[in-house]
Every structure is written in structure tokens, then in C-alpha cells.
Scaffold this active site. Sequence first.
Site: not given
Length: 220
Positions: A126, A144
Amino acid sequence: MRESKAKKAERIGNILRILKETYPDAKPELDFNNPFELLVATMLSAQCTDKQVNKTTAVLFPVYGTPEAFAALTEDELAPYIKGCGLYKTKGKNIIAASRILLEQYGGEVPNDRDALTKLPGVGRKTANVVVSNAFGTPAIAVDTHVFRVSNRLGLAEAKDVTKTEQQLMENIPEADWSIAHHWLIFHGRRCCSARNPKCESCTVREYCSEYLKNQKKQK
Ligand code: SF4
């Protein structure tokens, strides 16, 4: 009845078009001036708000803004600056270790390479996606908590984990929109489709949202 491929593509096209219209101001909410600052800010943002990270880095970066400066720090020296972001011991340790690797292996530069980034301590997929897309303009979708929740509710993805969600989003969204779609989904998650109280009745994309349509059917 299962949605046909053509119907799904049309529905997703409508969702993306409306999100674009709804959030013309969508952009990264972390403050940064260069790829290294974005890397550190993103590492600090785990389980912390962007607002708090920005408050922290506004004080931190003018004092220690380069890999050289962070690499020379001890964890105790860094701790007072980043305490407000939570998990500061682990975050501090990782930021210092990552800065040393950047100095030793990359000439003090942040590589525009997702695989190289994910080898840095404390940098997952991420964070690497956030850095390559926002600092280098490389198309990527960082998944996320907001992107995961919102995209699976909307039916842009139908996945149980972030890796599969990212894969499906990359299949379902045109590559040119990957990076900006990430921001549309975060904005939508923060402003409308919150975890506990999604504002479905005022949601601009509800007529194309899988979750909403499913709930409407149940109520009939
Ligand atoms: S309709 Fe509701 S569940 Fe669907 S995206 Fe909008 S707020 Fe979220």
C-alpha cells in the site's frame, strides 16, 4: 441473476464518472515536497490520521528532511518528533533503517520501483503504491481501509482481502484512472461511505452501488 460483463462495465463507468464529478478536488491529503518526504509521511500514517501526520511532519521535515539526516538519528532522538502519530517506536525504527538503505543502496534517492520499495523495512504494498503513484505519477491503486471498504460495497471489486481487491480494481478501472480513482474512493469513504454510518440516501452513486441495490431488494 448474475450481472453481465457489459452491464458491469457500464455500471462501473457510471460510478467512476460520478465520483469524478463529485470529488473534483480529490488529491493526496498528506503534505510532501519530494518522494522521500512522501515515503516518511506515508510510513507515519499507519493507524493515524493524515491531519496528525501533517502536523507532525510540519515540525519534523524542516529539521530532518533527508535520508542523510534520518540515517544519522537514533530512535530516541526521533521519538519526540513522531510520538503523536502512534506506534512511534516501530515507525521510528523503520524510518531510520529505510533511510540507511536508501543511502547505501540507492544513492539517497527513493526508487520509482514498487518491488524495491517493498523491500524497505516498514514499507508494504500500500505504501509503495502511494509513493509510486503520488510522487512519480506511475499508475497504481493503493488499497487502504477506505478503498477496500468502498470499492467492495460499490461492486468495483468483490474480494475478501486487499491484494485481490487491488487486482480486481486494476482489471475494472482504466489504467489512466488508477491513481485518481484511489483518491476518489478515499474521499468518498471519508465524506459519505463511512464504515459505520454510510450516508446512502444522499450518496451520488447509490443507483450503481451493489450494496445499496442489494439492500433495496431485501426491503421489498
Ligand atoms: S450507496 Fe451507501 S454503501 Fe453504496 S457507496 Fe453510497 S454510501 Fe456507500
